[in-house]
Design an enzyme around this catalytic site. Structure first.
Site, mmCIF file in Angstrom:
data_model
loop_
_atom_site.group_PDB
_atom_site.id
_atom_site.type_symbol
_atom_site.label_atom_id
_atom_site.label_comp_id
_atom_site.label_asym_id
_atom_site.label_seq_id
_atom_site.Cartn_x
_atom_site.Cartn_y
_atom_site.Cartn_z
ATOM 1 C CB CYS A 1 -37.894 -16.602 -81.115
ATOM 2 S SG CYS A 1 -38.363 -18.020 -79.401
ATOM 3 C CG HIS B 1 -32.861 -17.930 -81.557
ATOM 4 N ND1 HIS B 1 -33.070 -16.559 -81.977
ATOM 5 C CD2 HIS B 1 -33.502 -19.115 -81.661
ATOM 6 C CE1 HIS B 1 -33.834 -16.451 -80.410
ATOM 7 N NE2 HIS B 1 -34.504 -17.748 -80.370
ATOM 8 C CD GLU C 1 -31.378 -13.869 -83.851
ATOM 9 O OE1 GLU C 1 -32.077 -14.807 -84.569
ATOM 10 O OE2 GLU C 1 -31.685 -14.606 -82.671
#
Lengths: 230, 83
Positions: A89, A205, A207
């Site tokens: 990002c 993302h 994560e």
């Protein structure tokens, strides 16, 4: 093998990344402050992560000012020596501004911040991440206002010819088409790598998708890939 | 000598400018339906200490190329005035 996560003023996905890598993937993680300039504890087998967020308040352009943080000079050197670097990002935006990846991330074509699950698909197996995730559609969240990848025609051709496109936005069946594109990115590009295939940038993302508690572990394979040798 | 650099940074013409599009729609909502082609950029001013106007321009040009504008997405033009 260990991960280093750089914290810029305005980073807000650094802790998510730390939890994903340390608690879900059981990896050693070192948090690094952007004003430090010491990466001597990291070798080529390690990976430096630039997390998501709004470094420097997105002033001037997203990622433009973070690129001049003292630690970024070290990251550029680390990358040029073949070390693995992942930007997610805002981290992807910083890598583009730093010239470690080609192109730029523009404001979404629909003018809105977009925050939702999307599907992405590995485009080529000729890079560490693509080789690990295969071509299955992965459900990964995006959260950005400026995620519309753009590069000029010549750069795009080079990315295509060198197989540097890592991910494209697709639907849940893996079909790449305009309706599965959340931001207007050219050719549905969601993630790319550099020519050396050691620097990766992606808007979604991973994560945020590594934990059973969150009911989505599609991001695990992406981060796991970076624990392997390049 | 003190000079002021006046810098205009605009998104490249061939790129969609969502901000300009949103402003354009709002102007139409105001009733200004004859307005078209709105594009939004940045205006930067800065003071430069230099021996000559040419030297000041060179500094401002370098600032634009290295930081203020990203030429993948933006173009810039600058003028230098005394003071």
């Amino acid at each position: 093998m260990k991960f280093g996560i750089i914290v810029f003023p305005g980073s807000n996905c650094d802790r998510d990344m730390m939890h994903a890598l340390r608690d879900d993937l059981k990896q050693e993680v070192v948090m690094l402050w952007h004003k430090d300039r010491d990466l001597s504890m990291f070798t080529k087998d390690d990976c430096i992560v630039l997390p998501g967020g709004f470094s420097y308040g997105d002033y001037l352009r997203c990622g433009a000012l973070a690129r001049f943080s003292p630690m970024m000079e070290q990251v550029i050197e680390f990358a040029n020596n073949g070390g693995k670097v992942l930007g997610v990002c805002n981290g992807f935006q910083i890598l583009c501004e730093a010239g470690l990846l080609p192109g730029v991330l523009l404001q979404n074509d629909h003018q809105k911040f977009t925050c939702k699950n999307v599907y992405i698909k590995g485009e080529s197996t000729e890079n560490l991440i693509g080789g690990h995730v295969g071509n299955k559609a992965l459900r990964i969240p995006v959260a950005h206002g400026e995620g519309r990848y753009h590069a000029d025609a010549e750069t795009l051709k080079k990315l295509q010819d060198n197989k540097q496109i890592v991910f494209r936005y697709c639907d849940e069946h893996g079909e790449v088409h305009i309706n599965s594109n959340p931001n207007g990115a050219i050719n549905n590009i969601a993630g790319i790598c550099n020519e050396g295939r050691n620097v990766f940038g992606m808007m979604p993302h991973p994560e945020r998708a590594t934990s059973d508690v969150l009911n989505n572990i599609d991001g695990r394979a992406i981060l796991e890939a970076l624990t392997h040798m390049n | 000598m003190k000079y002021t650099a006046h810098i205009n940074i605009m998104p490249l013409k061939e790129l969609l400018d969502p901000q300009g599009k949103a402003v354009s729609n709002s102007l139409h909502n105001l009733g200004l339906t004859n307005v078209q082609g709105v594009r939004v950029g940045k205006h930067v001013t800065m003071q430069v200490e230099a021996a000559t106007a040419d030297a000041a321009e060179k500094t401002a040009h370098e600032a634009c190329k290295k930081l203020l504008a990203n030429q993948v997405m933006e173009g810039f033009e600058l003028t230098i005035t005394e003071g």
